[in-house]
Structures are given as C-alpha cells and as structure tokens.
Design a protein around this motif. Structure first.
Motif, PDB file in Angstrom:
ATOM      1  N   UNK A  90     -26.793 -59.854  40.455  1.00 17.50           N
ATOM      2  CA  UNK A  90     -25.406 -59.540  40.113  1.00 17.50           C
ATOM      3  C   UNK A  90     -25.196 -58.035  39.949  1.00 17.50           C
ATOM      4  N   UNK A  91     -26.129 -57.372  39.257  1.00 19.71           N
ATOM      5  CA  UNK A  91     -26.006 -55.927  39.053  1.00 19.71           C
ATOM      6  C   UNK A  91     -26.096 -55.180  40.384  1.00 19.71           C
ATOM      7  N   UNK A  92     -26.999 -55.626  41.244  1.00 18.42           N
ATOM      8  CA  UNK A  92     -27.154 -54.972  42.547  1.00 18.42           C
ATOM      9  C   UNK A  92     -25.858 -55.077  43.350  1.00 18.42           C
ATOM     10  N   UNK A  93     -25.254 -56.266  43.387  1.00 19.62           N
ATOM     11  CA  UNK A  93     -24.010 -56.427  44.141  1.00 19.62           C
ATOM     12  C   UNK A  93     -22.898 -55.579  43.544  1.00 19.62           C
ATOM     13  N   UNK A 104     -28.083 -53.869  32.296  1.00 20.58           N
ATOM     14  CA  UNK A 104     -27.991 -54.991  31.364  1.00 20.58           C
ATOM     15  C   UNK A 104     -29.375 -55.199  30.755  1.00 20.58           C
ATOM     16  N   UNK A 105     -29.468 -54.931  29.464  1.00 18.18           N
ATOM     17  CA  UNK A 105     -30.765 -55.044  28.813  1.00 18.18           C
ATOM     18  C   UNK A 105     -31.758 -54.060  29.413  1.00 18.18           C
ATOM     19  N   UNK A 106     -32.900 -54.587  29.840  1.00 17.56           N
ATOM     20  CA  UNK A 106     -33.936 -53.719  30.435  1.00 17.56           C
ATOM     21  C   UNK A 106     -33.685 -53.462  31.915  1.00 17.56           C
ATOM     22  N   UNK A 107     -32.703 -54.142  32.495  1.00 15.14           N
ATOM     23  CA  UNK A 107     -32.405 -53.974  33.920  1.00 15.14           C
ATOM     24  C   UNK A 107     -31.464 -52.804  34.139  1.00 15.14           C
ATOM     25  N   UNK A 108     -31.777 -51.946  35.096  1.00 11.20           N
ATOM     26  CA  UNK A 108     -30.880 -50.865  35.474  1.00 11.20           C
ATOM     27  C   UNK A 108     -30.877 -50.755  36.996  1.00 11.20           C
ATOM     28  N   UNK A 109     -29.690 -50.541  37.552  1.00 15.66           N
ATOM     29  CA  UNK A 109     -29.546 -50.376  39.002  1.00 15.66           C
ATOM     30  C   UNK A 109     -28.833 -49.045  39.242  1.00 15.66           C
ATOM     31  N   UNK A 110     -29.450 -48.185  40.060  1.00 10.90           N
ATOM     32  CA  UNK A 110     -28.918 -46.851  40.338  1.00 10.90           C
ATOM     33  C   UNK A 110     -28.549 -46.735  41.808  1.00 10.90           C
ATOM     34  N   UNK A 111     -27.373 -46.188  42.116  1.00 15.01           N
ATOM     35  CA  UNK A 111     -27.004 -45.962  43.522  1.00 15.01           C
ATOM     36  C   UNK A 111     -27.841 -44.830  44.113  1.00 15.01           C
ATOM     37  N   UNK A 112     -28.097 -44.916  45.403  1.00 15.22           N
ATOM     38  CA  UNK A 112     -28.868 -43.902  46.120  1.00 15.22           C
ATOM     39  C   UNK A 112     -27.994 -43.284  47.206  1.00 15.22           C
ATOM     40  N   UNK A 113     -28.165 -41.980  47.393  1.00 19.86           N
ATOM     41  CA  UNK A 113     -27.335 -41.243  48.349  1.00 19.86           C
ATOM     42  C   UNK A 113     -28.215 -40.394  49.254  1.00 19.86           C
ATOM     43  N   UNK A 114     -27.840 -40.293  50.511  1.00 18.06           N
ATOM     44  CA  UNK A 114     -28.502 -39.415  51.479  1.00 18.06           C
ATOM     45  C   UNK A 114     -27.429 -38.580  52.156  1.00 18.06           C
ATOM     46  N   UNK A 115     -27.536 -37.273  51.988  1.00 20.37           N
ATOM     47  CA  UNK A 115     -26.555 -36.347  52.540  1.00 20.37           C
ATOM     48  C   UNK A 115     -25.139 -36.735  52.095  1.00 20.37           C
ATOM     49  N   UNK A 116     -25.035 -37.031  50.785  1.00 20.72           N
ATOM     50  CA  UNK A 116     -23.767 -37.382  50.135  1.00 20.72           C
ATOM     51  C   UNK A 116     -23.170 -38.696  50.634  1.00 20.72           C
ATOM     52  N   UNK A 129     -37.778 -44.988  30.584  1.00 16.84           N
ATOM     53  CA  UNK A 129     -36.840 -44.000  30.058  1.00 16.84           C
ATOM     54  C   UNK A 129     -35.768 -43.692  31.091  1.00 16.84           C
ATOM     55  N   UNK A 130     -34.546 -43.436  30.608  1.00 21.69           N
ATOM     56  CA  UNK A 130     -33.437 -43.135  31.508  1.00 21.69           C
ATOM     57  C   UNK A 130     -33.727 -41.916  32.379  1.00 21.69           C
ATOM     58  N   UNK A 131     -34.346 -40.889  31.790  1.00 25.38           N
ATOM     59  CA  UNK A 131     -34.654 -39.677  32.555  1.00 25.38           C
ATOM     60  C   UNK A 131     -35.610 -39.986  33.692  1.00 25.38           C
ATOM     61  N   UNK A 132     -36.607 -40.850  33.444  1.00 17.16           N
ATOM     62  CA  UNK A 132     -37.558 -41.201  34.498  1.00 17.16           C
ATOM     63  C   UNK A 132     -36.863 -41.981  35.611  1.00 17.16           C
ATOM     64  N   UNK A 133     -35.932 -42.875  35.241  1.00 17.18           N
ATOM     65  CA  UNK A 133     -35.197 -43.633  36.258  1.00 17.18           C
ATOM     66  C   UNK A 133     -34.374 -42.702  37.141  1.00 17.18           C
ATOM     67  N   UNK A 134     -33.719 -41.716  36.510  1.00 15.26           N
ATOM     68  CA  UNK A 134     -32.913 -40.769  37.273  1.00 15.26           C
ATOM     69  C   UNK A 134     -33.775 -39.931  38.215  1.00 15.26           C
TER      70      UNK A 134
END
Length: 363
Positions: A90-93, A104-116, A129-134
């Motif tokens: 659900x988070x991925x979609x 949600x909880x321990x799950x995090x989904x981050x968008x990825x970009x290539x050349x904007x 850690x959030x910094x490591x995920x980023x």
C-alpha cells in the motif's frame, strides 16, 4: 543556515564534506566499497538484473530486516521479507502515485529520482535511522543519474557514427558507377575490379559493425575508395600512401580514418577543379600511433579549422568533428585530431592514438 531538504525528496549525499579531515577506518572503507557495488548493480535500472544484488547489499549496509527496490511498474524486488506485506504494498503504491515519502511504523518508502525524473522507490523495513535511509536513497539516485548519462553518451556516439555513414556523397556514388559503366566494354577487367572496390567501400561504410576495427581494416576501405576516386578523377588525383607495418594491428573506432581521406580528396582535389596531391602516412612513435592525411589544396583559415572541430563549420562538415569527438571519448582528451592549415597552404590532419588501450579491441 543550510536550507532544509525538500519534503519527500532525499537530499544529495554529502557525507564526504562533513569532517573532511577525519580518516576513514576499515569499516567505513568497506561501507564505501559496498556502496560502489550497489551503484554498479542498478546500472541497468531498478527492474534490471542487478536489482536483487543491490537490495541485498543495501539491506546489509542499513542493517534492515528487508529492503525492496521498485521501478514504476510497482513490482518490487525484495531482499528479506517485510513484516507487513500488505502495508508495504500500500505504501509503495502511494509513493508511486504521489512521488512523496510514506511511512507506517518501521516501514518507510522513499521516492527515487534520476536527472530530476521520478523513476521508482526504495522500501525499507526495520529499525533504520532516517538519515541512513535518506543517504541510501541519495546513493541510488546518483547511481541512476550516472547510468542515464552513460547511456546518453552511448546513444550520442552511435548517432555520430550514423551521421558519418550518412555523409557518403550521392555525387561520388553516381560518379563511381558512371566510371565503372564506362569501362564495361573498353576494359571489362577493370570494370569488374572497380565494382568489387565499390562493394567493399559501401560494405565498410554502411554495414553494421562492432565498436572497433584495425588500422589495416580501415585501409582496406580507404584503398577501395581511392581506386574509385582515381577512376572518377583520373590524372587530377595523385596519391601516395605510406603506412608502417607495426601500426596495422592498432585498434580504432570504425570510420576513424576513411572520412579524413575522403575529406582530403573532396576539398583538396575534387572541388578545386585543377587536381592535386593527397599523401597518407602512418608510423609508430613510441607507444603512440600517428597517422597524417595531407593535401595541397586551398587550405582554410586556422580559425575556421577550429570551428570545424567544434562543430561550427558549414553544413556537411561534421565528419572531422565526429571523428575527433569519438576518438577523445574512447582514448581520452589527450588524443584526437589536430588540423594544420592556412589559406592557400593545403591541409594536414594529424590523428594520434595509443597503440594499446585497455578495453579497445578490434572485432
């Protein structure tokens, strides 16, 4: 104060700028090496054959329970098993719809970009850690950036090669066939030889090849071209070719030499109307191969010669620029073409390449 990163978009990695004087220990160096392997694994994209290896390496680096990589297809490649498969999907979609971070909880989904451009998502499950995920998202984004740039460079090189092939003069083809026809009755043996030369010339110029040939391979096509040019121009064209045997196996990109000779004949002899002399010579100079193509035609202003190599010449003058750019791409900025010329002083084009270059092998 530094600006905060844009919400939902990971900032570009900048860990090497913080504490620049600190020395990296063995663990940090191992992490850097693993990061490089992650970047290499996603070179073919987030849905490519290296996606699973990249997910596994990121999972180890982050200490996560599971890591998933997904392109815009929405079908992730997992290393490990997410604690809540339904929530992860659900988070991925949601991220694929909104191009914004979701958690949600321990799950995090981050968008990825290539050349904007939005290209996919990174899914992480675990106490990370959030910094490591980023940083992980930034690493993937930069790797995908680089892969796209490399792909663009390959496309550009192939386009330049197609442009060289497209520069075959219809006027030359017509004149060659007319010359061959003129010998059919008076000298059928010569007509047959010229027809074979024409076939060799067009096969080398137009056929699909691998990336590289040899100096010997280029000169087979050049000899066929010169035979046809002499049949067309007769005594107006005088040619001398001197090539040292030791450079014949040197590998070159296809159509690296032939356009230089054609340019000398066309602009140094044919267009003058009075005829002229073309000299081609090649020799080894230490670890380098040096080939010169010289004509005694009208020459050109040195400034215009620089414009030609920069792609600012007259329409139809892209051949030398394409050759120079392809040589520098393959062998490095220290190689390529040099044009020595002046008004009324003829033109000399010097090609310099290494005799041996790792990864450059004739097929």
């Amino acid at each position: 104060m530094a600006a905060a990163p844009e919400p939902g978009r990971p900032r570009r990695s900048g860990w090497w700028r913080r504490g620049a004087r600190a020395r990296l220990g063995p663990d940090a160096m191992a992490a850097v090496a693993e990061g490089r392997r992650v970047a290499a694994s996603v070179r073919a994209g987030l849905d490519g054959p290296g996606a699973l290896a990249a997910a596994r390496r990121l999972r180890r680096l982050l200490g996560a329970d599971a890591v998933g990589l997904s392109g815009l297809s929405g079908v992730p490649t997992w290393s490990g098993h997410p604690s809540d498969q339904v929530a992860a999907a659900e988070l991925l979609q949601r991220v694929l719809r909104t191009d914004a971070r979701a958690a949600r909880g321990r799950l995090v989904v981050l968008p990825l970009h290539a050349r904007d451009e939005f290209v996919g998502a990174l899914v992480i499950d675990g106490e990370v850690a959030n910094a490591a995920s980023l940083e992980a998202a930034a690493l993937l984004g930069e790797a995908l950036d680089r892969a796209r740039l490399e792909a663009s460079a390959d496309v550009a090189e192939q386009a330049e090669l197609r442009a060289l092939r497209a520069e075959i003069s219809p006027h030359f083809v017509y004149n060659s066939l007319t010359a061959i026809a003129s010998f059919v009755e008076s000298d059928p043996e010569r007509a047959r030889d010229l027809l074979l030369d024409f076939a060799a010339y067009t096969r080398h110029s137009l056929a699909r090849h691998g990336d590289y040939t040899t100096v010997a391979g280029e000169f087979q096509a050049i000899e066929a071209y010169l035979a046809l040019a002499r049949a067309v121009l007769g005594e107006r064209l005088r040619v001398q070719v001197r090539i040292a045997p030791e450079i014949l196996p040197v590998a070159l990109p296809y159509l690296a030499l032939q356009p230089l000779v054609e340019n000398a004949v066309r602009h140094g002899v044919e267009l003058t109307g009075a005829g002229g002399f073309v000299q081609v010579s090649g020799q080894a100079e230490g670890t380098e191969c040096v080939i010169t193509v010289e004509d005694d035609g009208p020459g050109m202003a040195p400034g215009y010669a620089a414009d030609v190599l920069a792609g600012r010449g007259r329409p139809g003058s892209l051949g030398l620029m394409n050759v120079d750019r392809r040589l520098r791409t393959v062998f490095g900025p220290g190689y390529g073409l040099v044009i020595e010329t002046a008004d009324g002083a003829g033109t000399k084009v010097v090609l310099r390449v290494p005799r041996f270059q790792p990864g450059v092998v004739a097929q």
